[in-house]
Design a protein around this motif. Structure first.
Motif, PDB file in Angstrom:
ATOM      1  N   ARG A 160       0.832  -1.207   0.000  1.00  0.00           N
ATOM      2  CA  ARG A 160       0.000   0.000   0.000  1.00  0.00           C
ATOM      3  C   ARG A 160       0.865   1.255   0.000  1.00  0.00           C
TER       4      ARG A 160
ATOM      5  N   ASP B 145      -4.903   4.141  -2.379  1.00  0.00           N
ATOM      6  CA  ASP B 145      -5.283   3.212  -1.307  1.00  0.00           C
ATOM      7  C   ASP B 145      -6.092   3.869  -0.201  1.00  0.00           C
TER       8      ASP B 145
ATOM      9  N   MET C 262      -3.784  -0.048   8.093  1.00  0.00           N
ATOM     10  CA  MET C 262      -3.512  -1.036   7.033  1.00  0.00           C
ATOM     11  C   MET C 262      -2.392  -1.993   7.451  1.00  0.00           C
TER      12      MET C 262
ATOM     13  N   TYR D 206       2.340  -8.096   2.899  1.00  0.00           N
ATOM     14  CA  TYR D 206       2.420  -6.783   2.256  1.00  0.00           C
ATOM     15  C   TYR D 206       2.997  -5.735   3.196  1.00  0.00           C
TER      16      TYR D 206
END
Lengths: 278, 319
Positions: A64, A114, A130, A141
């Motif tokens: 992200r 995002d 996130m 991620y």
């Protein structure tokens, strides 16, 4: 991470700068100064570092990117347009009705964004959310966030920072675009930030300080932090120059949020192209 | 009502409904998260923390970050419930709710205890009298206050199963139980408690019980009143309000400033229709002070007696 040469990345950074300036010129509105200071980092992230798929912008395992300093959207839009998230023609529609390229990033209108940002100090908290989700879901991620040095005057930045440390979010990498300027003048005069790197360090971040216009340093530092699974979130303080690459904009406060006229635009493109040749 | 009658009324704070329901929901759906802002104990999230630690986050005393973090979680498919006191959950994080939750239309629920005047002895600083009105003006936001323990539980469940930003407001103090535990509730659909031809009363939250008692007393005096539990003030059940407008006289009752809450929402419909007379009962655009909750209601005229008198006044004076 992609295998891209430094020469290619440097050329790409110039292309991003030219595209962002073109957008702002066409719109006669936007923020050139910070777009240019952030350009090299954005280039390294989008064209080398981040694990993303423009054809599948909502892929759940993607890295992200949070542009907490949302006003420099043109440089992110330039990356998204050149990566193919949206048709390139959109660079001529910045800040226009119906455009995916809103004045500030809007995740509902533009694939590849995002999180919507625009109100300073808020994006980093979203990035923390996130990154926390990634940890809880045991996903690999990473979350990259970019904040401005002036933006760090917002108290919420430090609320987010302490939360990232508490939850051991070593999958969060924060860039400070340390260009030393804000709308009303030099940060040092408006509200001194003191030692920004030290502040992140004492809050518990792993920190690095680099020349934010050296592609070598940016790439090398990203390589280093990638292997640090030490429970610490990362902060890379990147010393940058507001307006970098366009002589009459560099370090000039009034180029924070003003569009160039035709003559200035042509000079900007020429100077940026000169950088490409050197 | 006599002391003996008072003693048999079953009461429960609606924040207890949140504490109980959120554990059940969290067990059924691992995407449900609770974001505490230090005051989990008084917001009743203790059991959730104990049973579902991996779905819990405590950001400390940092409301703005709590809202932003919830937005970030929501982008990954989580359903975060941010839990704090209503005055902070609506105002301290108002801009974060606007920018990072409502603007991108993310699935975040703001679930707040200490709504209205219920934090009585905490004083005016802690009484949330503007919250529902402020949040009602944010596009994409749904604004809800259940009237008792059971309706609040059902509405929390509905909220968890319905996409979008929502604000849910609970009472600190115990309020009487009105509904059977099997009663169903739909967000945006008023619950009709009485049908009457003379006057319509539209209440929400902790005032529904007062309105219900007032309606019973009016019945004894030969006045037939309709009563709506308008648990959702946004989206407002316009059809239900239009039925009240057909009756002609309306009284709104709320534990909220008379500006911009339920009363204002009903007035907007009446003004647009060009029909119906509305009297608003609620907090009289003044800050509270430390006092028992019931005393604060009394000071503001949020009482059974004032509802009855207002109704009679409207009928007798042909308002």
């Amino acid at each position: 991470m992609k295998d891209v040469s430094l020469a290619n990345l440097k050329a790409k950074a110039i292309e991003l700068r030219q595209t962002a300036i073109t957008m702002i010129y066409e719109a006669q509105s936007g923020h050139p100064g910070g777009s240019l200071s952030a350009a090299d980092i954005i280039t390294a992230l989008y064209f080398k570092e981040m694990n993303i798929d423009p054809k599948n912008p909502n892929w759940e395992d993607r890295d992200r990117f949070v542009l907490s300093k949302g006003h420099v959207a043109p440089i992110q839009y330039a990356a998204l347009a050149l990566k193919g998230y949206v048709p390139f023609e959109n660079v001529y529609k910045l800040r226009q009705y119906g455009s995916p390229f809103q004045g500030h990033p809007d995740m509902k209108k533009c694939p590849g964004i995002d999180i919507s940002t625009g109100s300073l100090g808020q994006g980093l908290s979203c990035g923390v959310g996130m990154a926390l989700a990634g940890k809880r879901d045991e996903k690999d991620y990473r979350v990259f966030a970019m904040v401005g040095d002036g933006e760090c005057q917002e108290g919420q930045i430090w609320e987010a920072v302490q939360t990232a440390v508490k939850y051991r979010l070593d999958n969060l990498i924060v860039f400070v675009d340390n260009n030393r300027l804000q709308i009303d003048g030099f940060c040092e005069e408006i509200m001194p930030l003191q030692d920004i790197e030290m502040k992140f360090k004492v809050f518990g971040f792993e920190t690095k300080r680099i020349d934010g216009h050296s592609m070598e340093e940016i790439v090398e530092t990203l390589n280093q932090v990638k292997n640090m699974k030490n429970g610490k979130p990362k902060c890379i303080v990147a010393d940058t120059i507001k307006g970098k690459g366009v002589s009459y904009m560099e370090n000039i406060c009034s180029w924070h949020g003003v569009a160039p006229n035709e003559k200035e635009y042509e000079q900007a493109l020429e100077e940026l192209a000169g950088g490409l040749r050197s | 009502m006599s002391q003996t009658e008072k003693a048999v009324i079953k009461k429960k704070a609606t924040r207890e409904a949140f504490g109980d329901e959120i554990v059940k929901l969290g067990k059924e759906n691992q995407h449900i998260y609770v974001i505490d802002i230090d005051i989990g104990k008084s917001c009743k999230t203790g059991e959730f923390i104990k049973q579902l630690p991996n779905q819990h986050v405590n950001v400390g005393i940092a409301e703005q970050n709590g809202a932003g973090l919830a937005a970030g979680l929501a982008t990954t498919g989580k359903i975060p419930f941010v839990s704090t006191y209503a005055v902070f959950g609506s105002l301290r994080m108002a801009e974060q709710i606007r920018q990072e939750i409502c603007y991108p239309n993310l699935n975040v629920k703001i679930a707040c205890s200490h709504g209205g005047l219920t934090p009585g002895n905490d004083g005016g600083s802690h009484q949330a009298i503007e919250d529902m009105g402020v949040l009602r003006t944010f596009p994409n936001m749904t604004v809800i206050m259940g009237s008792d323990y059971y309706s609040t539980r059902k509405l929390i469940k509905e909220a968890a199963n319905t996409y979008g930003p929502m604000y849910l407001r609970f009472t600190r103090d115990a309020v009487p139980i009105i509904y059977d535990e099997h009663e169903e509730f739909v967000i945006g659909k008023a619950k009709k408690l009485r049908s009457g031809k003379d006057i319509a009363i539209i209440a929400n939250g902790d005032t529904v019980y007062l309105a219900l008692e007032a309606v019973k007393k009016l019945e004894e005096q030969g006045i037939e009143a309709s009563l709506l539990d308008m648990h959702t003030i946004k989206p407002l059940d316009r059809e239900a309000v239009l039925e009240c407008i057909d009756i002609g006289r309306m009284i709104t009752v709320e534990d909220h400033n008379i500006l911009n809450g339920l009363g204002s929402a009903v007035c907007e419909v009446a003004a647009e229709e060009g029909r119906g007379k509305v009297k608003r009962i609620g907090v009289q655009d003044r800050f509270g002070e430390s006092a028992p909750y019931e005393k604060l209601l009394e000071i503001n005229g949020i009482t059974i007696e004032n509802i009855i008198n207002t109704a009679k006044d409207m009928l007798n004076n042909h308002i």
